[in-house]
Design a protein around this motif. Sequence first.
Motif, PDB file in Angstrom:
ATOM      1  N   THR A 117      17.831  -1.953   1.241  1.00  0.00           N
ATOM      2  CA  THR A 117      16.712  -1.298   0.570  1.00  0.00           C
ATOM      3  C   THR A 117      15.856  -2.392  -0.045  1.00  0.00           C
ATOM      4  O   THR A 117      16.286  -3.541  -0.168  1.00  0.00           O
ATOM      5  CB  THR A 117      17.183  -0.325  -0.528  1.00  0.00           C
ATOM      6  N   THR A 118      14.655  -2.036  -0.416  1.00  0.00           N
ATOM      7  CA  THR A 118      13.758  -2.991  -1.068  1.00  0.00           C
ATOM      8  C   THR A 118      12.984  -2.254  -2.153  1.00  0.00           C
ATOM      9  O   THR A 118      13.034  -1.029  -2.235  1.00  0.00           O
ATOM     10  CB  THR A 118      12.818  -3.665  -0.041  1.00  0.00           C
ATOM     11  N   ALA A 119      12.297  -3.007  -2.995  1.00  0.00           N
ATOM     12  CA  ALA A 119      11.526  -2.396  -4.090  1.00  0.00           C
ATOM     13  C   ALA A 119      10.238  -3.175  -4.283  1.00  0.00           C
ATOM     14  O   ALA A 119      10.143  -4.351  -3.925  1.00  0.00           O
ATOM     15  CB  ALA A 119      12.357  -2.394  -5.376  1.00  0.00           C
ATOM     16  N   PHE A 120       9.250  -2.501  -4.843  1.00  0.00           N
ATOM     17  CA  PHE A 120       7.977  -3.144  -5.156  1.00  0.00           C
ATOM     18  C   PHE A 120       8.009  -3.682  -6.576  1.00  0.00           C
ATOM     19  O   PHE A 120       8.428  -2.988  -7.503  1.00  0.00           O
ATOM     20  CB  PHE A 120       6.815  -2.147  -5.054  1.00  0.00           C
ATOM     21  N   ASP A 121       7.534  -4.897  -6.769  1.00  0.00           N
ATOM     22  CA  ASP A 121       7.352  -5.504  -8.088  1.00  0.00           C
ATOM     23  C   ASP A 121       5.993  -5.039  -8.617  1.00  0.00           C
ATOM     24  O   ASP A 121       4.985  -5.114  -7.908  1.00  0.00           O
ATOM     25  CB  ASP A 121       7.384  -7.027  -7.936  1.00  0.00           C
ATOM     26  N   LYS A 122       5.937  -4.566  -9.841  1.00  0.00           N
ATOM     27  CA  LYS A 122       4.678  -4.042 -10.399  1.00  0.00           C
ATOM     28  C   LYS A 122       3.592  -5.104 -10.523  1.00  0.00           C
ATOM     29  O   LYS A 122       2.410  -4.783 -10.593  1.00  0.00           O
ATOM     30  CB  LYS A 122       4.932  -3.404 -11.765  1.00  0.00           C
ATOM     31  N   ASP A 123       3.973  -6.362 -10.570  1.00  0.00           N
ATOM     32  CA  ASP A 123       2.994  -7.434 -10.751  1.00  0.00           C
ATOM     33  C   ASP A 123       2.502  -8.029  -9.438  1.00  0.00           C
ATOM     34  O   ASP A 123       1.757  -9.001  -9.452  1.00  0.00           O
ATOM     35  CB  ASP A 123       3.601  -8.548 -11.621  1.00  0.00           C
TER      36      ASP A 123
ATOM     37  N   LYS B 232       1.006  -7.481  -5.238  1.00  0.00           N
ATOM     38  CA  LYS B 232       0.385  -6.620  -4.234  1.00  0.00           C
ATOM     39  C   LYS B 232       1.218  -6.765  -2.963  1.00  0.00           C
ATOM     40  O   LYS B 232       1.784  -7.831  -2.696  1.00  0.00           O
ATOM     41  CB  LYS B 232      -1.055  -7.057  -3.942  1.00  0.00           C
ATOM     42  N   TYR B 233       1.250  -5.706  -2.187  1.00  0.00           N
ATOM     43  CA  TYR B 233       1.990  -5.718  -0.933  1.00  0.00           C
ATOM     44  C   TYR B 233       1.111  -5.198   0.184  1.00  0.00           C
ATOM     45  O   TYR B 233       0.321  -4.275  -0.015  1.00  0.00           O
ATOM     46  CB  TYR B 233       3.237  -4.835  -1.025  1.00  0.00           C
ATOM     47  N   LEU B 234       1.266  -5.802   1.337  1.00  0.00           N
ATOM     48  CA  LEU B 234       0.607  -5.299   2.534  1.00  0.00           C
ATOM     49  C   LEU B 234       1.707  -4.877   3.494  1.00  0.00           C
ATOM     50  O   LEU B 234       2.465  -5.710   4.001  1.00  0.00           O
ATOM     51  CB  LEU B 234      -0.273  -6.376   3.179  1.00  0.00           C
ATOM     52  N   LEU B 235       1.835  -3.568   3.698  1.00  0.00           N
ATOM     53  CA  LEU B 235       2.811  -3.059   4.649  1.00  0.00           C
ATOM     54  C   LEU B 235       2.177  -3.046   6.028  1.00  0.00           C
ATOM     55  O   LEU B 235       1.066  -2.533   6.215  1.00  0.00           O
ATOM     56  CB  LEU B 235       3.246  -1.638   4.277  1.00  0.00           C
TER      57      LEU B 235
ATOM     58  N   LEU C  31      -2.802 -15.153   1.902  1.00  0.00           N
ATOM     59  CA  LEU C  31      -2.196 -13.943   1.353  1.00  0.00           C
ATOM     60  C   LEU C  31      -1.292 -14.297   0.172  1.00  0.00           C
ATOM     61  O   LEU C  31      -1.362 -13.669  -0.886  1.00  0.00           O
ATOM     62  CB  LEU C  31      -1.413 -13.195   2.431  1.00  0.00           C
ATOM     63  N   GLU C  32      -0.477 -15.321   0.355  1.00  0.00           N
ATOM     64  CA  GLU C  32       0.429 -15.741  -0.719  1.00  0.00           C
ATOM     65  C   GLU C  32      -0.344 -16.236  -1.939  1.00  0.00           C
ATOM     66  O   GLU C  32       0.030 -15.964  -3.079  1.00  0.00           O
ATOM     67  CB  GLU C  32       1.377 -16.834  -0.206  1.00  0.00           C
ATOM     68  N   GLN C  33      -1.440 -16.969  -1.704  1.00  0.00           N
ATOM     69  CA  GLN C  33      -2.266 -17.465  -2.815  1.00  0.00           C
ATOM     70  C   GLN C  33      -2.902 -16.320  -3.596  1.00  0.00           C
ATOM     71  O   GLN C  33      -3.222 -16.464  -4.770  1.00  0.00           O
ATOM     72  CB  GLN C  33      -3.355 -18.411  -2.286  1.00  0.00           C
ATOM     73  N   ASN C  34      -3.102 -15.185  -2.941  1.00  0.00           N
ATOM     74  CA  ASN C  34      -3.672 -14.003  -3.597  1.00  0.00           C
ATOM     75  C   ASN C  34      -2.584 -13.046  -4.087  1.00  0.00           C
ATOM     76  O   ASN C  34      -2.862 -11.889  -4.386  1.00  0.00           O
ATOM     77  CB  ASN C  34      -4.620 -13.277  -2.642  1.00  0.00           C
ATOM     78  N   ASN C  35      -1.332 -13.553  -4.155  1.00  0.00           N
ATOM     79  CA  ASN C  35      -0.200 -12.784  -4.668  1.00  0.00           C
ATOM     80  C   ASN C  35       0.037 -11.503  -3.860  1.00  0.00           C
ATOM     81  O   ASN C  35       0.349 -10.453  -4.406  1.00  0.00           O
ATOM     82  CB  ASN C  35      -0.394 -12.456  -6.157  1.00  0.00           C
ATOM     83  N   ILE C  36      -0.169 -11.619  -2.530  1.00  0.00           N
ATOM     84  CA  ILE C  36       0.046 -10.488  -1.637  1.00  0.00           C
ATOM     85  C   ILE C  36       1.226 -10.806  -0.727  1.00  0.00           C
ATOM     86  O   ILE C  36       1.212 -11.785   0.007  1.00  0.00           O
ATOM     87  CB  ILE C  36      -1.203 -10.187  -0.782  1.00  0.00           C
ATOM     88  N   GLU C  37       2.240  -9.963  -0.805  1.00  0.00           N
ATOM     89  CA  GLU C  37       3.426 -10.140   0.030  1.00  0.00           C
ATOM     90  C   GLU C  37       3.365  -9.174   1.204  1.00  0.00           C
ATOM     91  O   GLU C  37       3.119  -7.982   1.024  1.00  0.00           O
ATOM     92  CB  GLU C  37       4.685  -9.870  -0.794  1.00  0.00           C
TER      93      GLU C  37
END
Length: 198
Positions: free
Chosen positions: A83-89, A91-94, A118-124
Amino acid sequence: LLREIDTFIDSPFSLAIMDNYFFRNQEDRDALQKLLHLASKQKEQIKNHSFLGSYERIEKRLGITRLDIDSYSFYDLENKVVTTAFDKDKKYLLDLWFVNCPPCVQEHKLMAQKQTQLEQNNIEVIGISKDDDHKIWKEYLTKNNYTWDNLRVIDTSKTLIRDYDVVFFPTYILIEDGGRIVKTFSSFAENQEYLGLE
């Protein structure tokens, strides 16, 4: 397309046009609201027609504003259930995709080039594949050195792809605030433009 839908509103033909409009605008909530307004004027026997189920699909898509990813299980690269979870701080791109989807494969090349930005913009990025064959899926990712998080749906009645009613691939979902859906895209280029990645 909206004019055509309105013209044929009491004909099953309108459902085919609605499906086309939905495909082109699935990421645009305002456009889907306009479509839902038109669809609500249809006679019940057309609205509930089993051909495409457009009205139900529009309502479902507009009703989903969050994704609780921790309520789903996936296979990881080692074929273990995780399982995985989103960190509130963050952004995620599914990235919802599968190996035998030529547009998905093409867009992965572009995504790989933009990983640093993407990583520099805190997007996983989290790739979520609907592939059944673990070996083919893993070989594809390993061969191309796609190292972002990659998961594969478990073939059960409850999958993220089914619950979100994804029928077109690839589909990208931008997530913030621990699960809030910001926007849905049908191409990585649209996502890139929205995020201002050059």
